[in-house]
Scaffold this active site. Structure first.
Site, PDB file in Angstrom:
ATOM      1  N   GLU A 133      15.029 -21.564  23.327  1.00  0.00           N
ATOM      2  CA  GLU A 133      14.813 -20.375  22.422  1.00  0.00           C
ATOM      3  C   GLU A 133      15.763 -20.363  21.183  1.00  0.00           C
ATOM      4  OE1 GLU A 133      14.769 -20.156  25.697  1.00  0.00           O
ATOM      5  OE2 GLU A 133      13.016 -19.348  25.994  1.00  0.00           O
ATOM      6  N   HIS A 135      13.051 -10.433  34.468  1.00  0.00           N
ATOM      7  CA  HIS A 135      11.863 -10.391  33.600  1.00  0.00           C
ATOM      8  C   HIS A 135      11.202  -9.014  33.351  1.00  0.00           C
ATOM      9  CE1 HIS A 135      12.162 -14.366  35.003  1.00  0.00           C
ATOM     10  NE2 HIS A 135      11.238 -14.927  34.427  1.00  0.00           N
TER      11      HIS A 135
END
Lengths: 394, 345
Positions: B81, B150
């Site tokens: 990322e 998450h």
């Protein structure tokens, strides 16, 4: 070195001083000309996963004299910045490039302004080699309106969009993914241009570098990663920071080349080679073996982690400007006096620019809020104090 | 028997319905439609992210795009990322318009340096030379027992970054509109989607439209209390609103949509009308969007308030896995009803 002004016969007698030169040694005017000259680099290139380019570099007197002038200008500029910092006209961080000028100058000689360069915070000289003016440099360092970033960026944020110089970044290593993004954009627009993403031996240990290298190799991007190895990551020597200081080999599957970064001609040869390689085969790593005379920044004396003998040793044996000076004098391209005149000229130029920069005003208070967002572009929309609801298609 | 006037009126409505025709789709399809239309319209738009290409996107937002536009415009990245967000920003500096997808918003924390220092600040530190027309998007929010890492709501972490805009979509209509507006904007925009809203169905217009990035949406006009919300909590609020209406209250529900900057114009007008404010949000209480909104409203409209602003947020805890605990972590409609009753006393 008062050689006579006689014709060709004089040159043949002093050919001992000129390795491999194609002999024209009528005394030329100081501006030089384009007649070819071949010079050997100081040391051969070491390569990893590729064929090293030849040690013999094609150059010409004009180029050598330009190298000399540019490097002298950069050296003078950095020394002047040192004095300005001590006089408290430059504040914050100031990372000086003196000693490393050959990298900026050699790289520029091998590429065009359409190729992109991105570097970290030691960016003053790279900015100048990309076409930035001394006024823009000093004004930005002093935080004035005439600066290249209008005084809002500072020493670590020099940019020049029209000559594809993308900065100027403060966070170590963060510019390398940006550089790979530039290479991606070049591939996307099929430009046949390349990007040079510069970083230091300290940044070579950043994870994002390897991430970006992986993606660049996968997508075949024309990215050239250049490690300016000055052997010290701030105060930490490279052998204390890196298990493997062979930075040119760290790409593993990506080819690499180790270059003497104090030899502008070697840098030029390597960058030319790298550009050809990157356009055909994707990323390549260049390691420039270079040295900085100043400390990491102005707040670092630079002598607590290395000896003064080391610094003066490098200055005596490997200084890039001295190297070019010796080359010019031995090839009879200019007299010592003429070179000293160039240095005087350059000094005056720097002093004039500083005087002009000092006269530039500080930014207006309203400048605090400009350029935070790009307004008036894209979708037309109104801020919180609008009188009516509107969204129009651009 | 219809009067001639009523015939005329029905004729007008029928014509409008035919002229302004609509089609039905799910929210993730609306996002995909917006993205596809913008990619067709402007060759500089490209998408990068994990599994966006051949896989079609983990939430199918980029389904079919790789086949249509090719590998150079829909790019499958490795799991990196920090670097691919950085690459997107670098590409944006040259004029490309990348749409960077975080498979889950939480993963973008790994790219925080790039988003904060490069994305937000380059326009300023370069003195206006570079604009960064990037869109960073992805699903966030508390899902169904996805676990703490998450279920992140990053809007509270990013809200301080100067130079970026943040929007949160909540319906297929505004999802498509905000996606298109974000891509066309010259500023970096972070588009917050929600994991649980991808399958919402709605009829949206056929013609080209965009939503204003800085505007809030009036969901339900009312008189008694202003309820400010965004993303998934909008639906909890509307559910509570049904109960409240039955109890005789008239709440005004505004989906603020623009998380940075706040649409203080719409919000202010509402506060001036109702004099009571309830904020219902999904991010955590400490340092959340609600906290900033309370500060903004108090600074600007304190004179118009009859009662202190109430803010219902998620608990300041990592989201637990167990279903019952997770339910209690976020704000439920019953709590909203109670809060309004308390506010309107």
């Amino acid at each position: 070195m008062a050689l006579s002004h006689l014709g060709a016969s004089a040159s043949r007698s002093s050919s001992l001083l000129k390795p491999l030169s194609s002999a024209l040694s009528l005394r030329r005017p100081i501006s030089g000309d384009n007649s070819p000259l071949t010079v050997e680099t100081s040391v051969p290139f070491t390569s990893h996963q590729c064929e090293a380019p030849s040690r013999s570099v094609e150059t010409n007197p004009k180029e050598l004299l330009t190298f000399f002038r540019d490097m002298a200008l950069m050296r003078r500029m950095e020394i002047a910045a040192d004095s300005l910092y001590k006089a408290k006209l430059i504040r914050g961080f100031c990372h000086l490039y003196d000693g490393q000028e050959a990298v900026a100058v050699g790289m520029e000689a091998a590429i065009t302004k359409k190729d992109c360069i991105i570097t970290a915070y030691r960016d003053h000289c790279t900015f100048v080699s990309r076409g930035g003016t001394l006024l823009e440099v000093f004004a930005e360092l002093m935080g004035r309106q005439a600066g290249c970033s209008k005084g809002k960026g500072g020493s670590m944020h020099f940019y020049k969009k029209d000559s594809n110089f993308y900065g100027g970044h403060g966070i170590v290593g963060a510019q390398v993914p940006l550089g790979c993004g530039l290479a991606f954009a070049q591939k996307y627009s099929k430009d046949e241009t390349v990007t040079f993403a510069l970083y230091g031996d300290g940044a070579a240990n950043q994870g994002q570098l390897f991430e970006a290298l992986n993606i660049s190799a996968l997508w075949d991007l024309p990215a050239i990663l250049v490690c300016e190895n000055n052997h010290y990551g701030m105060g930490t020597a490279e052998w204390r920071a890196a298990k493997s200081p062979a930075y040119y080999k760290r790409g593993d599957y990506v080819p690499g080349l180790k270059v003497d970064g104090m030899d502008a001609l070697a840098v030029k040869q390597a960058c030319k080679f790298a550009k050809e390689h990157a356009l055909k085969n994707g990323p390549i790593i260049l390691e420039m073996d270079t040295y900085r005379y100043h400390g990491h920044s102005m707040s670092d004396p630079g002598s607590t982690y290395r000896t003064r003998d080391e610094i003066s040793g490098v200055r005596q044996e490997r200084d890039p400007i001295e190297r070019i000076r010796k080359l010019i004098l031995s090839h009879d391209l200019a007299t010592e006096k003429e070179l000293k005149d160039v240095e005087k000229e350059v000094r005056k130029e720097v002093d004039d620019a500083i005087a002009q920069a000092k006269e530039s005003p500080m930014p207006e208070p309203s400048e605090l809020f400009t350029n935070v967002y790009a307004k008036g572009l894209g979708v037309e929309s109104f801020g919180a104090d609008r009188k009516e609801v509107r969204a129009t298609l651009p | 028997m219809l009067t001639p006037f009523q015939y005329l009126l029905s004729g007008i409505y029928l014509t409008r319905y035919i002229l302004y025709s609509r089609h039905e789709l799910l929210l993730f399809e609306a996002l995909q439609e917006g993205l596809e239309e913008e990619m067709e319209r402007d060759i500089r738009v490209c998408v990068m992210g994990e599994d966006v290409g051949h896989y079609g996107g983990s939430y199918k937002v980029t389904k079919g795009l790789a086949k249509k536009f090719g590998d150079l415009r829909v790019l499958d990245t490795p799991i990196a990322e920090n670097s691919f967000t950085g690459m997107g920003i670098g590409a944006a500096m040259t004029g490309l318009r990348p749409v960077v997808e975080g498979m889950n918003m939480g993963f973008l924390l790994l790219a925080f340096n790039q988003i904060s220092n490069n994305c937000g600040m380059l326009h300023y530190t370069s003195g206006g030379q570079f604009t960064i027309p990037i869109v960073i998007r992805g699903p966030g929010g508390v899902g169904r027992q996805l676990g703490a890492e998450h279920s992140q709501r990053l809007e509270s972490y990013f809200q301080s970054i100067p130079g970026i805009q943040m929007v949160a979509c909540s319906t297929p209509y505004n999802a498509k509109g905000l996606m298109k507006a974000a891509i066309r904007s010259e500023n970096p925009v972070i588009l917050f989607e929600h994991v649980l809203l991808y399958n919402l169905k709605e009829r949206i217009p056929d013609e080209d439209y965009i939503c204003n990035l800085e505007e809030a949406e009036m969901v339900r006009p009312g008189e008694h209390v202003t309820i400010l919300t965004y993303s998934r909590m909008r639906y909890h609020v509307m559910q509570a609103a049904k109960t409240l209406v039955n109890k005789g209250y008239d709440p005004e529900v505004i989906d603020i949509r623009s998380l940075k900057p706040f649409d203080l114009y719409t919000i202010g007008n509402s506060v001036k009308k109702t004099h009571r404010v309830l904020i219902v949000e999904e991010c955590m209480r400490t340092g959340g969007i609600g906290a900033s909104l309370i500060a903004a409203i108090t600074e600007n409209f304190n004179d118009y308030l009859d009662a202190p602003i109430m803010c219902l947020s998620s608990q300041d805890v990592p989201t637990p896995y167990a279903g019952t605990l997770e339910e209690v972590t976020v704000v439920q409609p019953a709590q909203i009803v109670t809060a309004v009753e308390q506010l309107c006393q």
